[in-house]
Design a protein around this motif. Sequence first.
Motif, short mmCIF file in Angstrom:
data_model
loop_
_atom_site.label_atom_id
_atom_site.label_comp_id
_atom_site.label_asym_id
_atom_site.label_seq_id
_atom_site.Cartn_x
_atom_site.Cartn_y
_atom_site.Cartn_z
N PHE A 134 109.19 67.56 48.74
CA PHE A 134 109.02 66.51 49.73
C PHE A 134 108.22 66.93 50.95
CE2 PHE A 134 109.88 63.06 52.48
CZ PHE A 134 109.72 62.01 51.61
N ILE A 135 108.78 67.81 51.75
CA ILE A 135 108.15 68.11 53.04
C ILE A 135 107.05 69.16 52.89
CG2 ILE A 135 108.62 69.14 55.31
CD1 ILE A 135 111.34 67.76 55.20
N LEU A 136 107.25 70.11 51.98
CA LEU A 136 106.31 71.22 51.85
C LEU A 136 105.67 71.29 50.47
CD1 LEU A 136 108.65 73.75 53.60
CD2 LEU A 136 106.57 72.78 54.59
N MET A 137 106.42 70.94 49.45
CA MET A 137 105.90 71.07 48.08
C MET A 137 105.12 69.83 47.70
SD MET A 137 109.29 72.97 46.55
CE MET A 137 108.77 73.21 44.87
N ILE A 138 103.95 69.71 48.32
CA ILE A 138 103.07 68.56 48.11
C ILE A 138 101.78 69.06 47.46
CG2 ILE A 138 101.80 66.70 49.25
CD1 ILE A 138 103.79 67.10 51.63
N PRO A 139 101.41 68.52 46.31
CA PRO A 139 100.17 68.99 45.67
C PRO A 139 98.96 68.82 46.59
CG PRO A 139 101.46 67.66 44.15
CD PRO A 139 102.11 67.52 45.50
N TRP A 140 98.06 69.74 46.48
CA TRP A 140 96.91 69.83 47.37
C TRP A 140 96.04 68.57 47.33
CZ3 TRP A 140 95.74 71.77 51.62
CH2 TRP A 140 94.41 71.97 52.02
N LYS A 141 96.00 67.92 46.14
CA LYS A 141 95.11 66.76 46.00
C LYS A 141 95.43 65.65 47.00
CE LYS A 141 97.89 64.49 42.42
NZ LYS A 141 97.99 64.04 41.04
N TYR A 142 96.69 65.57 47.47
CA TYR A 142 97.05 64.50 48.41
C TYR A 142 96.47 64.75 49.80
CZ TYR A 142 100.10 62.93 44.73
OH TYR A 142 100.57 62.50 43.54
N PHE A 143 96.12 65.99 50.08
CA PHE A 143 95.50 66.29 51.37
C PHE A 143 94.01 65.98 51.35
CE2 PHE A 143 99.33 68.81 51.34
CZ PHE A 143 99.83 68.59 52.61
N ARG A 144 93.41 66.05 50.16
CA ARG A 144 91.97 65.77 50.05
C ARG A 144 91.69 64.28 50.00
NH1 ARG A 144 91.15 70.07 45.61
NH2 ARG A 144 91.89 68.29 44.46
N ASP A 145 92.67 63.50 49.55
CA ASP A 145 92.55 62.05 49.45
C ASP A 145 92.66 61.46 50.86
OD1 ASP A 145 92.86 59.38 49.07
OD2 ASP A 145 94.62 59.51 47.77
N LYS A 146 91.57 60.87 51.34
CA LYS A 146 91.57 60.41 52.75
C LYS A 146 92.05 58.97 52.92
CE LYS A 146 89.67 64.14 54.60
NZ LYS A 146 90.71 65.18 54.49
N SER A 147 92.45 58.32 51.82
CA SER A 147 92.84 56.92 51.94
C SER A 147 94.15 56.77 52.72
CB SER A 147 92.99 56.30 50.56
OG SER A 147 94.08 56.89 49.88
N LEU A 148 94.35 55.60 53.28
CA LEU A 148 95.56 55.32 54.04
C LEU A 148 96.71 55.03 53.08
CD1 LEU A 148 96.47 54.90 57.01
CD2 LEU A 148 96.09 52.47 56.65
N ALA A 149 97.85 55.66 53.35
CA ALA A 149 98.98 55.47 52.45
C ALA A 149 99.80 54.26 52.88
CB ALA A 149 99.87 56.72 52.47
N GLN A 150 100.25 53.51 51.92
CA GLN A 150 101.12 52.37 52.21
C GLN A 150 102.54 52.88 52.41
OE1 GLN A 150 100.56 48.63 51.20
NE2 GLN A 150 99.05 48.90 49.58
N ARG A 151 103.17 52.36 53.41
CA ARG A 151 104.54 52.78 53.67
C ARG A 151 105.52 51.67 53.33
NH1 ARG A 151 104.10 55.23 59.68
NH2 ARG A 151 102.48 56.78 59.32
N GLY A 152 106.67 52.07 52.82
CA GLY A 152 107.76 51.11 52.59
C GLY A 152 107.51 50.20 51.42
N LYS A 153 106.47 50.48 50.64
CA LYS A 153 106.11 49.56 49.57
C LYS A 153 106.98 49.76 48.33
CE LYS A 153 102.07 47.94 47.03
NZ LYS A 153 100.85 48.46 46.43
N TYR A 154 107.34 51.00 48.05
CA TYR A 154 108.05 51.27 46.81
C TYR A 154 109.52 51.60 47.05
CZ TYR A 154 103.26 51.62 45.40
OH TYR A 154 101.96 51.36 45.20
#
Length: 154
Positions: A134-154
Amino acid sequence: MNMNIFLIIAIVLGSFLFMEFVAWFTHKFVMHGFLWILHKDHHTREHEPFEWNDLFALIFALPSILLIVAGSVNFDYRFWMGLGIAMYGLAYFLFHDVLVHRRLKILDKIDNNYFRAVVKAHNDHHLGGENFGFILMIPWKYFRDKSLAQRGKY
Ligand SMILES: [Zn+2]
Ligand SMILES: [Zn+2]
């Protein structure tokens, strides 16, 4: 017990970091395993005020409380371990329940690459992906993706 500040910081930080591993492990092998019955409503229901999944917060709080109580007589290492676990619990709540799932309507102005990566990685988990950390174990690809993340959707 005589402990210097560096040792205390190391114990608190180490316990905090260790909890990310514990959370990843529990999420992958227990919550999506034999205790899926308690985690299921977090994945399938519309987000209601309380979920069976919230019981995990209580389960994780227990070792923290026990360590703090046991260690508070002499403020020994158990107290600082319990504090590190409690801090991870607070961070998990703020990230998972507030930042991603918007259960409290606070911190909605927060936006940077790291928070976007946290939200995107967890949204992917809800869409059937991996990302049990969750807080630290995040795959690197999510840092390269510059799109805005939707919150509260799922
Ligand atoms: Zn899950
Ligand atoms: Zn979630």
